[in-house]
Scaffold this active site. Structure first.
Site, short mmCIF file in Angstrom:
data_model
loop_
_atom_site.label_atom_id
_atom_site.label_comp_id
_atom_site.label_asym_id
_atom_site.label_seq_id
_atom_site.Cartn_x
_atom_site.Cartn_y
_atom_site.Cartn_z
N ASP A 160 0.89 -1.22 0.01
CA ASP A 160 0.10 -0.06 -0.03
C ASP A 160 0.92 1.12 0.13
O ASP A 160 1.93 1.23 0.44
CB ASP A 160 -0.94 -0.02 1.40
CG ASP A 160 -2.25 -0.63 1.09
OD1 ASP A 160 -2.38 -1.35 0.10
OD2 ASP A 160 -3.04 -0.68 1.95
N GLU A 181 -8.14 -8.48 -0.87
CA GLU A 181 -7.70 -9.10 0.29
C GLU A 181 -8.44 -10.60 0.78
O GLU A 181 -7.72 -11.52 0.98
CB GLU A 181 -7.95 -8.13 1.59
CG GLU A 181 -7.27 -8.77 2.62
CD GLU A 181 -7.10 -7.65 4.04
OE1 GLU A 181 -6.02 -6.85 4.01
OE2 GLU A 181 -8.07 -7.46 4.59
#
Ligand code: UDP
Ligand code: MN
Length: 395
Positions: free
Chosen positions: A254, A346
């Site tokens: 990220d 995810e």
């Protein structure tokens, strides 16, 4: 020998040749069909020259019945795979299956001084150091960074980091790159690949000589979930076209994170997942896995190891290729079925890592959520998410 013997030997030798070599070029079933046909043909043709036609007509069915009875029975008792492999086992192959370079010099690490390890003195007893499938879990206090660096330096690996800054997330670039330049694989070669829809907004930053930044333009999507999920597709495509030739290992991270402590070569392995800081003590049936069977990310209840964070995963280029390709396939199929997994890519990552066990795990030190109070077992916070106003930054 006399002509009669020749006529007996020829069909037998031919059957032997077909049986022996045939398994290399066709499946065993075809070999078993071919042998009786060829033998019948040969007996029929040659036989008429040495015996009368009546005898030939008697001999062919008898020989064929014998062969079918013999080979047919073998085929029923054993799998064709086992039979077809016999010639490979019994005969030395001219082409070796593996080519090991025996002349390669062994890598030696220089003499170092460090505390001796003892088998009866575990480095830590408060945390799990090894998964049930023997993947080590990285925790502060369990490894010696100097030894790891000394070993790693000899390999001359290049590590790629894929990160995305789309729309308002460009504001996180500076904090990410500034801290990664200092703490991510410090002293080792790293290529940062930054995907952004605003290349002009990337701040100019001076990086360490062994670090490089590559800016790759990318389109944006209106939904933040799509930006996040499509990372898997973009990574998978880029591996096929470029990274496959450019880097040895690849990590996806990220952008809305900062590093506060070293993240070194202890993260390098074939397939690496990070245990989420939110869910590391939760029983499997109360964490965030996708459980709806309609989704391709579904994990049946009663299954699950750890809950892995999509914010940080990686491994060898080929393993990350397999992972991102499989996860994005799941995302695409879910889209076609009008379903979106609970935590987007995810959820797909968690399913993938359940059935393709990671070879190494990073403890929550490697992705510690800023909003959580830090318990004693988290001795260092290596990487943390940056606090953000979700609604504002994703709008
Ligand atoms: N992202 C982005 N622009 C967006 C939304 C997401 O660039 O508008 C990228 C960015 O790299 C971000 C990642 O997708 O770090 C995952 O999204 P986010 O960090 O919002 O998810 P969270 O960590 O909050 O689950
Ligand atoms: Mn994030």
């Amino acid at each position: 020998m006399d002509i009669k013997k020749v006529h007996i030997v020829i069909p037998i030798v031919m059957a032997g040749i077909i049986g022996y070599f045939g398994t290399e070029i066709m499946d065993i079933k075809k070999v078993h069909i071919l042998i009786p046909i060829v033998m019948a043909g040969i007996i029929g043709y040659l036989g008429t020259k040495i015996m009368d036609i009546k005898e030939v007509h008697i001999l062919i069915p008898i020989v064929m019945a014998g062969i079918i009875g013999y080979l047919g029975q073998v085929d029923l008792d054993e799998t064709s795979l086992v039979i077809s492999r016999i010639p490979h086992i019994s005969r030395p192959s001219s082409q070796p299956v593996r080519q090991v370079d025996l002349d390669e010099t062994s890598l030696v690490i220089s003499r170092m001084s460090y505390p001796q390890p003892f088998v009866d003195k575990p480095q830590r007893t408060d945390v799990l150091l090894m998964s049930p499938w023997l993947a080590p879990i990285m925790w502060e206090g369990t490894f010696n960074r100097d030894i790891l660096n000394a070993q790693y330096r000899q390999k001359k690996f290049v590590v790629g980091v894929a990160t995305f800054a789309v729309k308002k997330y460009v504001r996180f670039i500076e904090g990410f790159l500034g801290s990664a330049n200092k703490f991510f694989l410090s002293g080792h070669r790293v290529n940062f690949y930054l995907f952004t829809d605003h290349p002009e907004k990337v701040p100019s930053m001076k990086l360490a000589p062994e670090k490089s930044l590559f800016i790759i333009p990318v389109q944006n999507y209106s939904r933040w979930q799509d930006i996040s999920m499509n990372r898997m597709d973009i990574i998978s495509n880029r591996i096929r076209t470029h990274w496959h030739y450019e880097v040895d290992y690849l990590y996806s991270m990220d952008i809305d994170v900062q590093m506060f402590e070293h993240i070194g070569v202890e993260i390098i392995d074939t397939l690496v997942g990070t245990i989420s800081s939110w869910q590391y003590t939760k029983p499997r049936d109360s964490n965030s896995y996708e459980r709806r069977p309609e989704s391709r990310a579904a994990i049946p209840s009663g299954e699950g190891d750890f809950y892995y964070a999509a914010s940080f995963y990686g491994g060898s280029v080929s393993e990350v290729y397999k992972l991102t390709t499989a996860c994005f396939k799941g995302v695409t199929e879910d889209r076609a079925n009008g379903i979106e997994a609970k935590w987007h890519e995810e959820s797909h990552l968690n399913k993938y890592l359940l059935y393709h066990k990671p070879t190494r795990l990073l403890s929550p030190e490697y992705y510690w959520d800023e909003e959580l109070p830090r318990p004693q077992i988290i001795r260092v916070k290596r990487l943390s998410s940056v606090r953000k106003d979700l609604e504002e930054v994703r709008s």
